[in-house]
Design an enzyme around this catalytic site. Structure first.
Site: not given
Length: 241
Positions: A10-11, A96, A165, A226
């Protein structure tokens, strides 16, 4: 045996009220989700306790987005393993690209955070990936192998998830071709001592591309940004065909 893990990151999104509202939509849509899929929500620190309480007894696990390598100390703004354990989390995202890019995270600090997570019986989700410039310079393998070599020193690969990623695909709408993601993840696996480590793909994973991504033989899950913010959309990702 490799496990499937779908994690939402969700950041810096969602208040406690918004997180609980998300669950009202999300949880009913998991009734037919195959049992062999681990479902994880990596949420802001302020929502972790509320999520853990409301997800108790469900199939959804809670994860954090950072962990410091010390248990206590003068580290303003950081959070420790004992603090995370108190909230009920079982996973934590480490390394991340946004942490590396905006907050000075290095392979050395990533390594310390990974070991801290494991010392507190948390499963870290290690993120690795290359930038657009590095990919254009044919440095993808070199960059990722260095991240793995330095990041995994002294790390138990039996309690680990890795997320590939590509930085150029995070939040941009550009998705790495599924066949290319599969190739890179295969290369990552070849560098590990434990070939059963769950390796996810992350980078603009959405309901309309998750089926193709998850059809790839080397890909064991997804780290979703997102598209994890809406309960119905993330449920579609979790329930990929």
């Amino acid at each position: 045996m490799r496990k499937i893990a779908i994690a939402g990151n969700w950041k810096m999104h969602k208040t406690q009220a918004e997180a609980l509202e998300f669950l009202q939509t999300f949880l009913p849509l998991l009734q037919d989700t195959p049992e062999d899929r681990d479902v994880i929500l990596c949420a802001p620190f302020t929502t972790l306790t509320a999520l853990s309480k409301n997800l108790h007894g469900s199939r959804v696990q809670v994860g954090a987005q950072n962990i410091h390598w010390e248990d206590t100390g003068a580290f303003t703004g950081e959070i420790s393993g004992p603090m995370l354990l108190e909230t009920g989390v079982r996973y934590v995202v480490v390394g991340h690209s946004e942490r590396r890019q905006f907050f000075g995270e290095t392979d050395a600090t990533v390594n310390q955070r990974l070991k801290a997570a494991q010392n507190h019986r948390l499963t870290p989700i290690l993120c690795v990936g290359e930038s657009k410039a590095q990919r254009d310079a044919n440095e993808t393998e070199t960059v990722i192998f260095e991240q793995l070599e330095k990041g995994l020193v002294g790390v138990d690969q039996k309690n680990l998830i890795i997320a590939y990623e590509p930085i150029w695909a995070i939040g941009t709408g550009d998705t790495c071709a599924s066949s290319e993601a599969n190739r890179v993840i295969g290369l990552i696996r070849s560098r590990l001592t434990n070939h059963d480590v769950t390796i996810q793909y992350g980078g603009s994973v959405k309901p309309d591309n998750v089926d193709e991504i998850m059809a790839q033989p080397e890909i064991d899950g997804a780290l979703v940004g997102g598209a994890s913010l809406a309960g119905d959309g993330f449920a579609r990702v979790v329930n990929y065909q």
